[in-house]
Design a protein around this motif. Structure first.
Motif, short mmCIF file in Angstrom:
data_model
loop_
_atom_site.label_atom_id
_atom_site.label_comp_id
_atom_site.label_asym_id
_atom_site.label_seq_id
_atom_site.Cartn_x
_atom_site.Cartn_y
_atom_site.Cartn_z
N PHE A 176 8.79 40.25 -64.46
CA PHE A 176 8.85 41.62 -63.95
C PHE A 176 9.06 41.62 -62.43
O PHE A 176 9.87 42.41 -61.91
N LEU A 177 8.39 40.74 -61.71
CA LEU A 177 8.59 40.66 -60.26
C LEU A 177 9.95 40.09 -59.93
O LEU A 177 10.59 40.53 -58.95
N LEU A 178 10.44 39.14 -60.71
CA LEU A 178 11.80 38.61 -60.48
C LEU A 178 12.84 39.72 -60.57
O LEU A 178 13.88 39.66 -59.88
N GLU A 179 12.57 40.72 -61.38
CA GLU A 179 13.52 41.83 -61.55
C GLU A 179 13.39 42.88 -60.45
O GLU A 179 14.22 43.79 -60.36
N HIS A 180 12.36 42.76 -59.60
CA HIS A 180 12.12 43.74 -58.53
C HIS A 180 11.74 43.01 -57.24
O HIS A 180 10.74 43.32 -56.60
N MET A 181 12.55 42.05 -56.83
CA MET A 181 12.20 41.22 -55.69
C MET A 181 12.40 41.96 -54.36
O MET A 181 13.22 42.88 -54.26
N PRO A 182 11.66 41.56 -53.33
CA PRO A 182 11.85 42.14 -52.00
C PRO A 182 13.25 41.84 -51.46
O PRO A 182 13.93 40.92 -51.92
N ALA A 183 13.64 42.60 -50.46
CA ALA A 183 14.96 42.41 -49.86
C ALA A 183 15.04 41.07 -49.15
O ALA A 183 14.05 40.55 -48.62
N ALA A 184 16.24 40.50 -49.15
CA ALA A 184 16.48 39.24 -48.47
C ALA A 184 16.43 39.42 -46.96
O ALA A 184 16.49 40.54 -46.45
N GLY A 185 16.32 38.29 -46.24
CA GLY A 185 16.49 38.33 -44.80
C GLY A 185 15.28 38.02 -43.96
O GLY A 185 15.40 37.94 -42.72
N VAL A 186 14.09 37.83 -44.55
CA VAL A 186 12.92 37.54 -43.72
C VAL A 186 13.02 36.12 -43.16
O VAL A 186 13.71 35.26 -43.71
N VAL A 216 -2.42 36.03 -42.50
CA VAL A 216 -1.24 35.19 -42.28
C VAL A 216 0.01 36.01 -42.01
O VAL A 216 0.93 35.55 -41.32
N LEU A 217 0.06 37.25 -42.48
CA LEU A 217 1.26 38.06 -42.28
C LEU A 217 1.39 38.53 -40.83
O LEU A 217 0.40 38.90 -40.18
N ARG A 218 2.61 38.53 -40.34
CA ARG A 218 2.89 39.10 -39.03
C ARG A 218 2.84 40.63 -39.11
O ARG A 218 2.83 41.20 -40.20
N LYS A 219 2.80 41.27 -37.97
CA LYS A 219 2.80 42.72 -37.93
C LYS A 219 4.03 43.26 -38.66
O LYS A 219 5.15 42.84 -38.41
N GLY A 220 3.79 44.16 -39.60
CA GLY A 220 4.89 44.70 -40.39
C GLY A 220 5.27 43.85 -41.59
O GLY A 220 6.13 44.24 -42.38
N GLY A 221 4.60 42.69 -41.75
CA GLY A 221 4.89 41.84 -42.90
C GLY A 221 4.39 42.46 -44.20
O GLY A 221 3.54 43.36 -44.19
N GLU A 222 4.90 41.96 -45.31
CA GLU A 222 4.61 42.58 -46.61
C GLU A 222 4.06 41.57 -47.61
O GLU A 222 4.53 40.43 -47.68
N LEU A 223 3.08 42.01 -48.38
CA LEU A 223 2.56 41.28 -49.53
C LEU A 223 2.99 42.01 -50.79
O LEU A 223 2.68 43.19 -50.96
N TRP A 224 3.72 41.31 -51.66
CA TRP A 224 4.14 41.87 -52.95
C TRP A 224 3.32 41.19 -54.04
O TRP A 224 3.31 39.96 -54.15
N VAL A 225 2.63 42.01 -54.84
CA VAL A 225 1.73 41.52 -55.87
C VAL A 225 2.13 42.09 -57.22
O VAL A 225 2.32 43.30 -57.35
N VAL A 226 2.25 41.23 -58.23
CA VAL A 226 2.42 41.70 -59.60
C VAL A 226 1.13 41.41 -60.35
O VAL A 226 0.53 40.34 -60.19
N ALA A 227 0.66 42.38 -61.13
CA ALA A 227 -0.62 42.22 -61.81
C ALA A 227 -0.65 43.05 -63.08
O ALA A 227 0.08 44.03 -63.23
N ASN A 228 -1.51 42.62 -64.01
CA ASN A 228 -1.76 43.45 -65.19
C ASN A 228 -2.28 44.82 -64.75
O ASN A 228 -3.09 44.92 -63.82
#
Length: 371
Positions: free
Chosen positions: A216-226, A327-339
């Protein structure tokens, strides 16, 4: 008086306490049964396998003891509990792919949940230890299925299974001499829709097919470029591998507490990203992100576990969220998939400035948290 620490708290080991509702107690009834066997023997060079927090280690402190686990967190717990109790750290800690000490005179094994991992461990014992080396194993009675008993009979002789005590059983046996073919314990399969080939050591999560949450997360991945992305709790590494393909200029780090998961990921990086630039990709064992620098990543993707062996727990995910915030820089993102039933939104909301739902289906939800 000896105490043991686990993620759930501190437990006295001068004698085993009554059962509690805490699913992360630092030992279980199977440990107690093995302690009874240990107390009747005079072992000098024991090998311990799958001792989660050190309950089996403590009686052997000061001896030439080796302890093997796939869990880096268990390795940390062994040393912590020895230091906490002022016991000598004569321990040799090894991972599943390390060579076993040929001086071992007895093995104490906690039977793992994974049948493939159990077979690999028994096969390695049979291949590397002297024939007729003594083995004692223990587990909850329900784990000693016909398939498990068959594995002991395949790699051991004189197999004897005890009667049920405290809902557990012990197994006593002597090792056979059986040659080891490591490749037989590797599984692999293709993921053509994402153009990936995935290899897995024994016991690695989702070693036979793609986890549906990861899909499910593979089908909704974050944008490239970080600049720097982390696949936290990476397992076979599939999320980070796919992101590396989507964003070939990004540095990607894979992190897991399982030595076998990281070994699998390293092989999958070599297979699927053969032209990677030097130092662009790395994979490492860690306790969540304990050794990652503050404000060093722009993106973290995570499919957090909610089981630790037989215990259902949220503490691992919550630690992953806290470490990700650091660990994330300012403006960084955590993407979590969960039940969908797991209560992750509020813990994320307390840590991050914004938490948004990216997608959901009947079973899973994807959250994007930004610091």
């Amino acid at each position: 008086m000896t105490t043991l620490h686990s993620p759930a708290g501190t437990w006295q080991l001068n004698r085993f306490p009554p059962r509690t509702a805490d699913t992360l107690q630092a030992w279980d009834a199977a440990d107690e049964l093995l302690h009874q066997i240990i107390a009747q023997r005079d072992d000098q060079r024991p090998l311990l396998i799958n001792d989660q927090w050190g309950a089996l280690l403590v009686p052997f402190a000061g001896l030439d003891v080796t302890s093997l686990s796939d869990s880096y967190v268990s390795h940390c717990a062994w040393h912590h509990n020895l230091r906490h109790n002022n016991l000598p750290e004569t321990l040799t800690a090894i991972s599943p792919l390390d060579t076993l000490p040929d001086t071992t005179d007895v093995v104490y094994l906690k039977i793992p949940k994974s049948l493939s991992l159990l077979e690999f461990q028994l096969a390695k014992l049979a291949a590397e230890l002297p024939e007729s080396a003594q083995l004692f194993a223990a587990a909850k009675s329900k784990l000693l299925t016909p398939a498990v008993r068959s594995l002991f009979e395949q790699y051991c002789s004189d197999v004897n299974v005890s009667l049920i005590q405290k809902k557990c059983r012990t197994v006593s046996a002597k090792m056979r001499s059986v040659a080891l073919d490591p490749e037989r314990f590797m599984s692999s399969w293709e993921l053509p829709e994402f153009q990936l080939t995935l290899h897995h050591h024994a016991g690695v999560f989702a070693r036979n097919q793609l986890d549906i949450g990861a899909r499910f997360l593979l089908e909704h991945m974050p944008a490239a470029g970080v600049e720097h992305a982390i696949d936290l709790g990476c397992g076979n590494g599939v999320l980070g591998l796919h992101y590396a393909r989507l964003s070939p200029s990004s540095k990607v780090t894979w992190v897991d507490e399982s030595f076998l998961a990281i070994a699998s990921t390293l092989r999958n990086i070599k297979t699927n990203l053969p032209s990677a630039a030097a130092n662009q990709y790395q994979a490492e064992v860690d306790d969540c992100l304990a050794h990652s620098a503050d404000q060093s990543a722009d993106l973290i993707v995570c499919n957090p576990p909610f089981h630790q062996e037989h215990a259902v727990t949220e503490h691992i995910a919550r630690q992953m969220f806290r470490d990700s915030k650091r660990v994330l820089r300012k403006g960084g993102e955590l993407w979590v998939v969960a039940n969908r039933h797991l209560p992750y939104y509020q813990p994320l909301k307390r840590l991050f400035k914004s938490v948004h739902q990216v997608a959901q289906n009947s079973k899973f939800v994807i959250f994007k948290a930004r610091g």
